[in-house]
Design an enzyme around this catalytic site. Sequence first.
Site, short mmCIF file in Angstrom:
data_model
loop_
_atom_site.label_atom_id
_atom_site.label_comp_id
_atom_site.label_asym_id
_atom_site.label_seq_id
_atom_site.Cartn_x
_atom_site.Cartn_y
_atom_site.Cartn_z
CE LYS A 291 -2.03 -1.12 3.88
NZ LYS A 291 -1.37 -2.40 4.20
NE ARG B 232 -4.51 -1.20 9.88
CZ ARG B 232 -3.47 -0.62 9.29
NH1 ARG B 232 -3.55 0.59 8.82
NH2 ARG B 232 -2.37 -1.29 9.17
NE ARG C 27 7.56 -2.38 6.47
CZ ARG C 27 6.24 -2.27 6.60
NH1 ARG C 27 5.53 -1.74 5.63
NH2 ARG C 27 5.64 -2.71 7.67
NE ARG D 84 6.15 -0.36 10.34
CZ ARG D 84 5.04 -0.32 9.59
NH1 ARG D 84 5.05 0.38 8.46
NH2 ARG D 84 3.95 -0.94 9.96
NE ARG E 254 1.89 -4.92 11.14
CZ ARG E 254 2.92 -4.69 10.33
NH1 ARG E 254 4.10 -5.22 10.59
NH2 ARG E 254 2.76 -3.94 9.28
P1 AP5 Z 1 4.85 -1.58 1.99
O1 AP5 Z 1 4.56 -0.75 0.79
O2 AP5 Z 1 5.57 -0.94 3.13
O3 AP5 Z 1 3.54 -2.33 2.46
P2 AP5 Z 1 2.27 -1.75 3.22
O4 AP5 Z 1 1.08 -2.45 2.64
O5 AP5 Z 1 2.27 -0.26 3.22
O6 AP5 Z 1 2.56 -2.36 4.63
P3 AP5 Z 1 2.45 -1.76 6.11
O7 AP5 Z 1 3.08 -2.78 7.00
O8 AP5 Z 1 3.00 -0.37 6.20
O9 AP5 Z 1 0.97 -1.75 6.31
P4 AP5 Z 1 0.26 -1.84 7.61
O10 AP5 Z 1 -1.10 -1.59 7.11
O11 AP5 Z 1 0.42 -3.02 8.45
O12 AP5 Z 1 1.02 -0.74 8.50
P5 AP5 Z 1 0.68 0.76 8.85
O13 AP5 Z 1 1.93 1.52 8.83
O14 AP5 Z 1 -0.48 1.24 8.03
O15 AP5 Z 1 5.71 -2.85 1.49
C1 AP5 Z 1 6.21 -3.80 2.42
C2 AP5 Z 1 7.64 -4.23 2.01
O16 AP5 Z 1 7.56 -4.95 0.78
C3 AP5 Z 1 8.61 -3.06 1.75
O17 AP5 Z 1 9.88 -3.43 2.18
C4 AP5 Z 1 8.58 -2.89 0.22
O18 AP5 Z 1 9.81 -2.37 -0.26
C5 AP5 Z 1 8.37 -4.33 -0.22
N1 AP5 Z 1 7.60 -4.45 -1.47
C6 AP5 Z 1 6.46 -3.77 -1.79
N2 AP5 Z 1 6.01 -4.17 -2.98
C7 AP5 Z 1 6.87 -5.14 -3.41
C8 AP5 Z 1 6.94 -5.96 -4.57
N3 AP5 Z 1 6.03 -5.87 -5.53
N4 AP5 Z 1 7.95 -6.85 -4.68
C9 AP5 Z 1 8.87 -6.95 -3.71
N5 AP5 Z 1 8.87 -6.21 -2.58
C10 AP5 Z 1 7.88 -5.31 -2.43
O19 AP5 Z 1 0.14 0.61 10.33
C11 AP5 Z 1 0.99 0.23 11.40
C12 AP5 Z 1 0.20 0.18 12.69
O20 AP5 Z 1 -0.38 1.48 12.96
C13 AP5 Z 1 -1.01 -0.77 12.69
O21 AP5 Z 1 -0.63 -2.10 12.99
C14 AP5 Z 1 -1.89 -0.12 13.77
O22 AP5 Z 1 -1.42 -0.42 15.04
C15 AP5 Z 1 -1.68 1.36 13.53
N6 AP5 Z 1 -2.67 1.91 12.58
C16 AP5 Z 1 -2.40 2.47 11.36
N7 AP5 Z 1 -3.56 2.85 10.76
C17 AP5 Z 1 -4.56 2.52 11.62
C18 AP5 Z 1 -5.97 2.63 11.56
N8 AP5 Z 1 -6.59 3.14 10.49
N9 AP5 Z 1 -6.69 2.17 12.62
C19 AP5 Z 1 -6.10 1.66 13.70
N10 AP5 Z 1 -4.76 1.52 13.82
C20 AP5 Z 1 -4.00 1.95 12.79
#
Ligand code: AP5
Length: 207
Positions: free
Chosen positions: A13, A88, A122, A153, A164
């Site tokens: 994402k 979410r 990552r 992270r 997660r």
């Molecule tokens: P990346 O693009 O970083 O993936 P992502 O989908 O953004 O993953 P996140 O872990 O950031 O999502 P998340 O939803 O768990 O975390 P968030 O920060 O929102 O890609 C991942 C890796 O793969 C990278 O290394 C990238 O380089 C690699 N990659 C990507 N595409 C690739 C490809 N095609 N081929 C190879 N490699 C590839 O949330 C974190 C925490 O915050 C949550 O757990 C929660 O506690 C809190 N939080 C955030 N939003 C909310 C909400 N709305 N409500 C409640 N709690 C929330």
Amino acid sequence: MNLIFLGPPGAGKGTHAQRLMSELGIPQISTGDILRKAIKNETKTGLEAKRYIDAGQLVPDEVVINIVKERLQESDCASGYILDGFPRTVAQAEALDTFATIDAALNLSVPDDMIIRRLSGRRVCLTCGYTTHISQMNGNDVCPACGDKLIQRKDDMPETIQNRLSVYAAQTAPLVEYYDRKGLLRTVEGTGTVEENHAAVRKALNL
Ligand code: AP5
């Protein structure tokens, strides 16, 4: 264009939202990045959010709903935005419906084993949100965007990744049906290379 990026942790994402942000000139609004910045700055919200994030649990709905509601009122959102990681839960989606009009919800679909490989390698910049993978870094841990240090992270440790994924299945996956019922869902297989997936994302959004 007002977009939502849906998908399990590690689906890509943030990777695709960052690319689309520069291509379309609209902001990426990542609730995860906003919360991590709040933790780094030790704000009240950050102190409250930290224990949930470190455990792989969701931060309470009212906290993130208020963050997004305020952020969408800023002037740079006037011509569109990409919501990355919000909503979410169904409660967050219902709240969003009261203060935003969404054009499409893009759902990136990736199997768990691939997610675990991506997340365990990552590395991120806590200052500017830049994200990469150790396979792309050639041993260099300096952020190419702002010069800060790239780190792993806390919630990318193996046991927290499992939490997660369970939280995603229980609380976020129902949003796929929520947006499908509204006719807004666009699903893309996120299993190819970044370039392949990005082309598929653009095609799904008719860009
Ligand atoms: P990346 O693009 O970083 O993936 P992502 O989908 O953004 O993953 P996140 O872990 O950031 O999502 P998340 O939803 O768990 O975390 P968030 O920060 O929102 O890609 C991942 C890796 O793969 C990278 O290394 C990238 O380089 C690699 N990659 C990507 N595409 C690739 C490809 N095609 N081929 C190879 N490699 C590839 O949330 C974190 C925490 O915050 C949550 O757990 C929660 O506690 C809190 N939080 C955030 N939003 C909310 C909400 N709305 N409500 C409640 N709690 C929330």
